[in-house]
Design a protein around this motif. Sequence first.
Motif, short mmCIF file in Angstrom:
data_model
loop_
_atom_site.label_atom_id
_atom_site.label_comp_id
_atom_site.label_asym_id
_atom_site.label_seq_id
_atom_site.Cartn_x
_atom_site.Cartn_y
_atom_site.Cartn_z
N GLY A 377 12.76 10.82 -6.82
CA GLY A 377 11.82 11.44 -7.03
C GLY A 377 11.39 9.42 -7.48
N GLU A 378 12.11 8.92 -7.94
CA GLU A 378 12.21 7.30 -7.93
C GLU A 378 12.04 6.46 -7.58
OE1 GLU A 378 15.38 6.26 -10.61
OE2 GLU A 378 15.59 8.16 -11.21
N ILE A 379 11.72 6.84 -6.00
CA ILE A 379 10.99 5.79 -4.76
C ILE A 379 9.48 5.20 -4.92
CG2 ILE A 379 11.61 5.08 -2.56
CD1 ILE A 379 14.09 6.66 -2.21
N PRO A 380 9.52 4.19 -5.40
CA PRO A 380 8.25 3.99 -5.44
C PRO A 380 7.51 3.97 -3.88
CG PRO A 380 9.66 1.79 -4.83
CD PRO A 380 10.14 2.97 -5.72
N ALA A 381 5.76 4.27 -3.61
CA ALA A 381 5.09 4.42 -2.37
C ALA A 381 5.44 3.71 -1.43
CB ALA A 381 4.15 4.38 -2.60
N THR A 382 5.35 3.41 -0.50
CA THR A 382 6.88 2.45 0.59
C THR A 382 5.07 1.97 0.97
OG1 THR A 382 6.43 4.32 2.87
CG2 THR A 382 8.66 4.77 1.52
N ARG A 383 5.29 0.96 2.02
CA ARG A 383 4.53 -1.07 2.54
C ARG A 383 3.61 1.01 2.88
NH1 ARG A 383 7.32 -4.72 2.24
NH2 ARG A 383 7.53 -6.34 0.63
N MET A 384 4.17 1.38 4.29
CA MET A 384 3.13 2.15 5.20
C MET A 384 2.34 3.20 4.56
SD MET A 384 1.93 2.71 8.42
CE MET A 384 3.48 1.24 9.16
N ASP A 385 2.78 4.16 3.34
CA ASP A 385 2.53 4.77 2.49
C ASP A 385 1.31 4.35 2.16
OD1 ASP A 385 3.83 7.15 2.85
OD2 ASP A 385 5.67 6.82 1.11
N ARG A 386 1.12 3.36 1.48
CA ARG A 386 0.63 2.24 0.89
C ARG A 386 -0.77 2.07 1.93
NH1 ARG A 386 1.12 -1.30 -4.06
NH2 ARG A 386 3.42 -0.78 -4.71
N VAL A 387 -0.16 2.08 3.05
CA VAL A 387 -1.65 1.23 4.55
C VAL A 387 -2.24 2.67 4.75
CG1 VAL A 387 -1.51 0.81 6.84
CG2 VAL A 387 0.06 -0.09 5.43
N LYS A 388 -1.32 3.92 4.60
CA LYS A 388 -2.37 4.80 4.83
C LYS A 388 -3.06 5.63 3.61
CE LYS A 388 1.60 7.09 8.33
NZ LYS A 388 2.16 7.85 8.33
N SER A 389 -2.41 4.79 2.73
CA SER A 389 -3.84 5.51 2.07
C SER A 389 -5.05 4.45 1.64
CB SER A 389 -3.17 5.30 0.52
OG SER A 389 -4.20 5.16 -1.02
N MET A 390 -4.94 3.48 2.19
CA MET A 390 -5.33 2.67 2.20
C MET A 390 -6.82 2.36 3.25
SD MET A 390 -4.67 -1.51 1.29
CE MET A 390 -3.05 -1.48 1.60
N LEU A 391 -6.58 3.23 4.92
CA LEU A 391 -7.13 3.39 5.29
C LEU A 391 -8.11 4.92 5.07
CD1 LEU A 391 -4.78 3.00 8.52
CD2 LEU A 391 -6.34 1.64 7.58
N VAL A 392 -7.38 5.36 3.76
CA VAL A 392 -8.71 6.59 3.39
C VAL A 392 -9.45 6.72 2.30
CG1 VAL A 392 -8.56 8.90 3.12
CG2 VAL A 392 -6.79 8.80 4.45
N ASN A 393 -8.57 5.55 1.48
CA ASN A 393 -9.28 5.67 -0.15
C ASN A 393 -9.66 4.34 -0.19
OD1 ASN A 393 -8.54 8.68 -1.04
ND2 ASN A 393 -6.34 7.54 -0.66
N GLY A 394 -9.57 3.04 0.46
CA GLY A 394 -9.88 2.05 0.62
C GLY A 394 -8.80 1.51 -0.80
N VAL A 395 -9.32 -0.26 -1.22
CA VAL A 395 -8.11 -0.80 -1.29
C VAL A 395 -8.46 -0.87 -2.56
CG1 VAL A 395 -9.97 -3.12 -1.76
CG2 VAL A 395 -7.85 -3.74 -1.54
N GLY A 396 -9.11 -0.41 -3.55
CA GLY A 396 -9.19 0.27 -4.92
C GLY A 396 -8.50 1.22 -5.21
N ASN A 397 -7.58 2.07 -4.50
CA ASN A 397 -6.14 2.34 -4.61
C ASN A 397 -4.81 1.59 -4.54
OD1 ASN A 397 -5.25 5.65 -4.66
ND2 ASN A 397 -4.40 4.84 -2.92
N GLU A 398 -5.51 0.94 -3.79
CA GLU A 398 -4.50 0.19 -3.90
C GLU A 398 -3.84 -0.69 -4.85
OE1 GLU A 398 -0.29 -2.16 -2.59
OE2 GLU A 398 -1.25 0.06 -2.54
N GLN A 399 -4.88 -1.14 -5.37
CA GLN A 399 -5.33 -1.75 -6.80
C GLN A 399 -4.28 -1.03 -8.23
OE1 GLN A 399 -7.68 -4.71 -7.98
NE2 GLN A 399 -8.29 -4.10 -9.94
N ARG A 400 -4.66 0.51 -7.76
CA ARG A 400 -4.46 1.12 -8.84
C ARG A 400 -2.80 0.97 -9.12
NH1 ARG A 400 -9.41 3.63 -7.31
NH2 ARG A 400 -8.26 5.06 -6.39
N ARG A 401 -1.80 1.28 -7.12
CA ARG A 401 -0.89 1.73 -7.53
C ARG A 401 -0.87 0.56 -7.99
NH1 ARG A 401 1.48 4.93 -3.83
NH2 ARG A 401 -0.01 6.39 -2.17
N ARG A 402 -1.13 -1.22 -7.58
CA ARG A 402 0.04 -2.56 -8.11
C ARG A 402 0.07 -2.18 -9.76
NH1 ARG A 402 -3.54 -7.36 -5.00
NH2 ARG A 402 -2.93 -6.53 -2.54
N GLU A 403 -1.37 -1.95 -9.85
CA GLU A 403 -0.91 -1.76 -12.01
C GLU A 403 -0.37 -1.11 -12.22
OE1 GLU A 403 -5.31 -0.68 -12.16
OE2 GLU A 403 -5.77 -3.14 -11.94
#
Length: 451
Positions: A377-403
């Motif tokens: 449960g402590e493993i952060p989102a993988t890069r591929m998870d981030r990619v798939k999330s951005m394809l649906v939710n956009g780069v704004g969602n990735e920025q929230r992950r970064r923060e």
Amino acid sequence: MPAAAHARSPSGNTLSEKYIQDCFHSYLKSSLTQAKVERLLDADILSSAEGDLMITGPALCLYFAALRCTTNPPAVPLPRLDKHAAPMDLSAENCPPTFQSFLQVWSRTVPIIQGFTPEHQHDLARVICNLPPLSTPPEEPVLGVAADLRAVAIEISQRRSFQDRYADDLQAALDSGSGSGNGNGNTPSSPGPGQGGTIPKRASFVPPPSYDVTSPTSSARSRSTLPGAAAPLNPIQPHDHDHDLPPPTSQPSRSRSIILSPTSPAIEFIRETLYAALGDVLERVPSLQSMLNQDPPRAYFASVAFAILDVATTSMIPDEGGSVVGVLGTTLSVDECPSEFRPFMLELGVIGREAKGMEEEDQLMAVEYAQRGGGMGEIPATRMDRVKSMLVNGVGNEQRRREEDEGRGSPAGRAVAFANRVNGLSLALTNLKTFRERQEEVFRVLAGIGG
């Protein structure tokens, strides 16, 4: 150029989407013109709209707006559409909800861009325009900011309101001045018609079909007519790609298309292979089904992007130069493609190889966390998870992950850059005439599934 002044726009008075769109296209025309003057884009590219100009244009607009920004927090100085109007900025307080995520990502880049040296600012503009940076090696922050700006530009370019006006923006840049750079520092003279000059260039950009679906078919009926729906692919779970691709004989075989024949052109084969994957993609990504009802054009592009990622990671044959197993169980190699379509096949192969490398790195990261005693449960989102999330939710969602997880993202924005690559191929393919011929039909089918 420090961002020191406060935003001049009135607080709590949300501007209309139409006003922001008008301001953006005013900025876009001047940005494309400036890029032509600075020889970042030439008249041939502007007129043909080749490559990913639909991404480059909005990204340049965001770049020049960042250079002009003088506020803290960053706000966009809006052009005066009415010469009698007071100066106004687009800020978090007056930005329409539709554009909030764009503004947030752009705002994050402003202090970085303004902190670059003039040389690195110029490198950023070159990277945005797909030109090599002059610095060797290029600064990682330059690549990361370029990825963010292009990601926002991709989302803007998927909006119908943008597509309908982009040809006029290109034409305005073509009509400005009399000279046109060629991107290499040479500026040939271009005397006007009647003076022994060349015929003025015209923008050839054509927006994709409209996606207004007034009478979607029922879900069951749509599933029966969707290319590939008769025998859907086995669902692929998030981590099913963390192994070598199986040999060609055991790879998934895309099922029969309703129009493809063994003698169909290569580009139709590519098109039907991607469209055949859409039904399976929609089953595995429920958020795409919801988006079909809320934002149909964006849902279409996101679905095609997921289909590209799916085909690139499940149907590419390793060590065969980019061959793909598609509909009818047929294999298509790069050498069999006409020369004008080979770049698309090569890009599909690059995406497949990069995805495989990314998933291998994600797997190694998970092993490292486990060895350090961290729970799953402590493993952060993988890069591929981030990619798939951005394809649906956009780069704004990735920025929230970064923060939320600032130490995880790389300075060069690798997940963002890879998502941009997938989205870029999606936009390039769907703008081809062969794809446009069936987009409306396929979109009606997708809308029926989503309904």
